[in-house]
Write an enzyme that holds these catalytic residues in place. Structure first.
Site, PDB file in Angstrom:
ATOM      1  N   GLU A 142       0.805  -1.224   0.000  1.00 57.05           N
ATOM      2  CA  GLU A 142       0.000   0.000   0.000  1.00 57.05           C
ATOM      3  C   GLU A 142       0.838   1.275   0.000  1.00 57.05           C
ATOM      4  O   GLU A 142       0.656   2.165   0.837  1.00 57.05           O
ATOM      5  CB  GLU A 142      -0.964   0.018   1.188  1.00 57.05           C
ATOM      6  CG  GLU A 142      -2.058  -1.022   1.096  1.00 57.05           C
ATOM      7  CD  GLU A 142      -3.072  -0.911   2.232  1.00 57.05           C
ATOM      8  OE1 GLU A 142      -2.840  -0.132   3.176  1.00 57.05           O
ATOM      9  OE2 GLU A 142      -4.108  -1.599   2.161  1.00 57.05           O
ATOM     10  N   GLU A 306      -6.325  -7.915  -0.377  1.00 57.02           N
ATOM     11  CA  GLU A 306      -6.919  -7.875   0.955  1.00 57.02           C
ATOM     12  C   GLU A 306      -8.411  -7.610   0.804  1.00 57.02           C
ATOM     13  O   GLU A 306      -8.802  -6.561   0.281  1.00 57.02           O
ATOM     14  CB  GLU A 306      -6.286  -6.768   1.820  1.00 57.02           C
ATOM     15  CG  GLU A 306      -4.815  -6.969   2.109  1.00 57.02           C
ATOM     16  CD  GLU A 306      -4.242  -5.858   2.981  1.00 57.02           C
ATOM     17  OE1 GLU A 306      -5.048  -5.092   3.568  1.00 57.02           O
ATOM     18  OE2 GLU A 306      -3.009  -5.742   3.061  1.00 57.02           O
TER      19      GLU A 306
END
Length: 592
Positions: A142, A306
């Site tokens: 991320e 995710e």
């Protein structure tokens, strides 16, 4: 679609691992992600490697019949490293280094950070790069999250000046292209260009846009350093970098195209509504499409790295997830062409910053509500997930187009994302299979192309639109389109610039549909014979210049009553309203 899970063996007693892995395999999972936050467990001190636990975790996954995704742990440099090399720390807008103690506390430009990243990646690649169970590498985690894409440290200041000099050549050219004469801000030399730290009011949008481009470029350069190491020592193994698509500071295409996989983290509770979830899934695939790709690319390849399995810990109110919702999210990803979906995470964390984040197991190892839904999805998906059909429509969405309205919003709620999601929602409701593509895609194979907030005007972009029109594609230019050049400077021709002659109409007024005083009812819109509906957060009224232009819709009531808001000439349509309902009415009108 394959299903998997994110597992953190370094956070749990090793005597639990065998049971964990047996339950994962029994659940029907095929892929396990590990390692992306485990730098201190891998290297407790400089060159003191402790990889025995990771060896056993990888072998355990393989013995259970599952595949391994191994993450490079560069989002969480350990405390010893941050103390040893403090130049790695990211600086805030005040120029002060932010303290370690969380994650993503790294300057993307820092040579030390890139050097240390390459060092640990090489160790991991040499050890595991040819392991038979290795399915893919995750590079970092991320990037851009937590406002980490932009740094205001001295190294970034100098790198930004160098980047600008390479882009513009000389300072006079930059001054001219940015219009620095405004407010007497002409730069005398390169050393006078400073990062856009907070000032008395706002900075020149051209400076802000350049800084976002620079920052995105720095992140991508750092990722490329790791990718090159993996390509040398783990050839042929896929790589990806997962992004949270609620973050817009990094151009996701620049991250995903080199890998050929669009990788995202899907947390619906952090987004606006289900329509934005659907948009992100199509966008994830589209960011992996290469320049010049078209409908034959089937929208690109993507993973959900995710997937939210229940309440999260960071959205403020953290609502409950109703029964069946996780299964629906998984099914949605499958029907929108996602290759692999990993649930975050296996077991709820007992320590650290995410103790309230749901998982497949509770803190005490009981099955959480999502457990049965994942089991059912694993059972049915191989038989029920059909190959994705070719798209019938495309939405063009570009990150620089998103940055400029964010820098110069003008009207609250009228961001590029808001306008693009509204159009995407209407296309899906009308039964279209939708690709979300870049501005360098081949648009000629789609039946319908929508350009919401297609903000920037360049010769290449106009040529792409003209090629689609010449190929017989219906092209709908949405609001906030073709108004600024590539440096965020307003064009000196009528808008949508470059298309008004072909269209026979131009934008007359643009902004909020509400009048003054603000408590008066705003203008609504009627498209065709549909009932009037909300215009949305942004409304453009149009001036029709030629007799053969068909007016498809007009404003109703409010300060803009009666003004045209949608017109068509041949295959080119100009849409001034921005609500999903208005888009739905327009699509019904032009598809008759």
């Amino acid at each position: 679609m394959r299903l998997g899970v994110c597992w953190y063996p370094e956070q749990w007693p090793e005597q639990d691992w065998a049971d964990d892995l047996a339950r994962m395999a029994d659940l029907g999972l095929q892929v396990v992600r590990i390692g992306e936050f485990a730098w201190s467990a891998m290297e407790p001190a400089r060159d003191r490697w402790d990889l025995g636990w990771l060896d056993r975790a990888v072998e355990g996954i393989a013995d259970a019949g599952m595949r391994v995704v191994l993450g490079t742990p560069t989002a969480t440099p350990p405390v010893w490293l941050m103390r040893e090399r403090p130049e790695i720390r990211i600086a805030g807008t005040d120029g002060r280094a932010r303290p370690y103690g969380s994650r993503r506390h790294t300057c993307p430009t820092s040579p030390a950070y890139r050097e240390e990243s390459a060092r640990i990646v090489e160790v991991l690649a040499r050890r595991y790069g040819t392991h038979v169970a290795l399915d893919a590498w995750q590079i970092d985690n991320e990037p851009g999250n937590h406002d980490s894409a932009r740094c205001w440290c001295p190294a970034c200041q100098q790198a930004f000046r160098d980047w600008l000099q390479d882009r513009y050549g000389d300072i006079d050219a930059l001054n001219a292209r940015w219009g620095q004469a405004f407010w007497s801000m002409t730069y005398p030399d390169w050393s006078s260009v400073e990062l856009p730290a907070p000032t008395m009011t706002v900075h020149n949008p051209s400076l802000e846009l350049a800084h976002r481009r620079f920052a995105s470029n720095q992140v991508c350069e750092g990722l490329a350093v790791q990718r090159d190491v993996l390509a040398e020592h783990s050839p042929g193994v896929p790589t990806f970098t997962n992004l949270y698509m609620g973050d817009l500071d990094i151009d996701a295409r620049s991250v995903h195209r080199p890998n050929g996989i669009g990788a995202i983290d899907s947390y619906p509770h952090g987004l606006g509504d289900p329509a934005e979830v659907a948009f992100n899934l199509d966008l994830a695939r589209g960011t992996a499409m290469q320049a010049g790709d078209g409908v034959d690319a089937r929208g690109g390849r993507a993973w959900v790295v995710e997937q939210q399995p229940g309440p999260v810990n960071w959205t403020g109110d953290n609502p409950a997830v109703p029964p069946g919702q996780v299964g629906e999210w998984i099914d949605q990803a499958a029907t929108q062409g996602i290759d692999t979906l990993l649930v975050f995470r296996w077991r709820m964390a007992r320590a650290g910053q995410e103790q309230h984040h749901a998982a497949l197991l509770t803190h005490d190892r009981r099955e959480a509500p999502a457990y049965a839904e994942v089991r059912e999805a694993a059972r049915r998906l191989p038989a029920t997930a059909p190959p994705r059909r070719p798209a019938t429509a495309a939405v063009v969405a570009d990150y620089a187009d998103a940055w400029i309205p964010d820098i110069v919003p003008q009207t609250h709620g009228a961001s590029h994302r808001t306008l693009a999601v509204a159009a995407h929602r209407a296309l899906r409701a009308a039964g279209h299979v939708v690709d979300v593509v870049g501005d360098d895609a081949d648009l000629t194979g789609y039946g319908l192309v929508v350009l919401p907030a297609f903000h920037r005007v360049t010769p290449a972009r106009l040529a792409t639109v003209e090629a689609a029109l010449e190929a017989g594609v219906t092209v709908v230019v949405g609001p906030r389109s073709l108004v600024r050049d590539d440096d965020a400077v307003w064009v000196d021709t009528a808008t949508p610039s470059g298309l008004t002659g072909r269209l026979g109409a131009l934008v007359d007024r643009a902004g909020s549909p509400r009048g003054w005083p603000r408590d008066t009812p705003p203008s609504r819109v009627r498209i065709g014979d549909a009932e009037p509906c909300d215009a949305g957060p942004w409304l453009e009224t149009l001036e029709v210049q030629d007799d053969d232009v068909a007016v498809l819709g007009s404003a109703v009531g409010g300060p803009l009553d009666g003004a045209p808001v949608a017109v068509r000439r041949g295959g080119l349509v100009l849409m001034g309203a921005s609500s999903s309902r208005a888009w739905t009415s327009l699509l019904n009108n032009i598809q008759r």
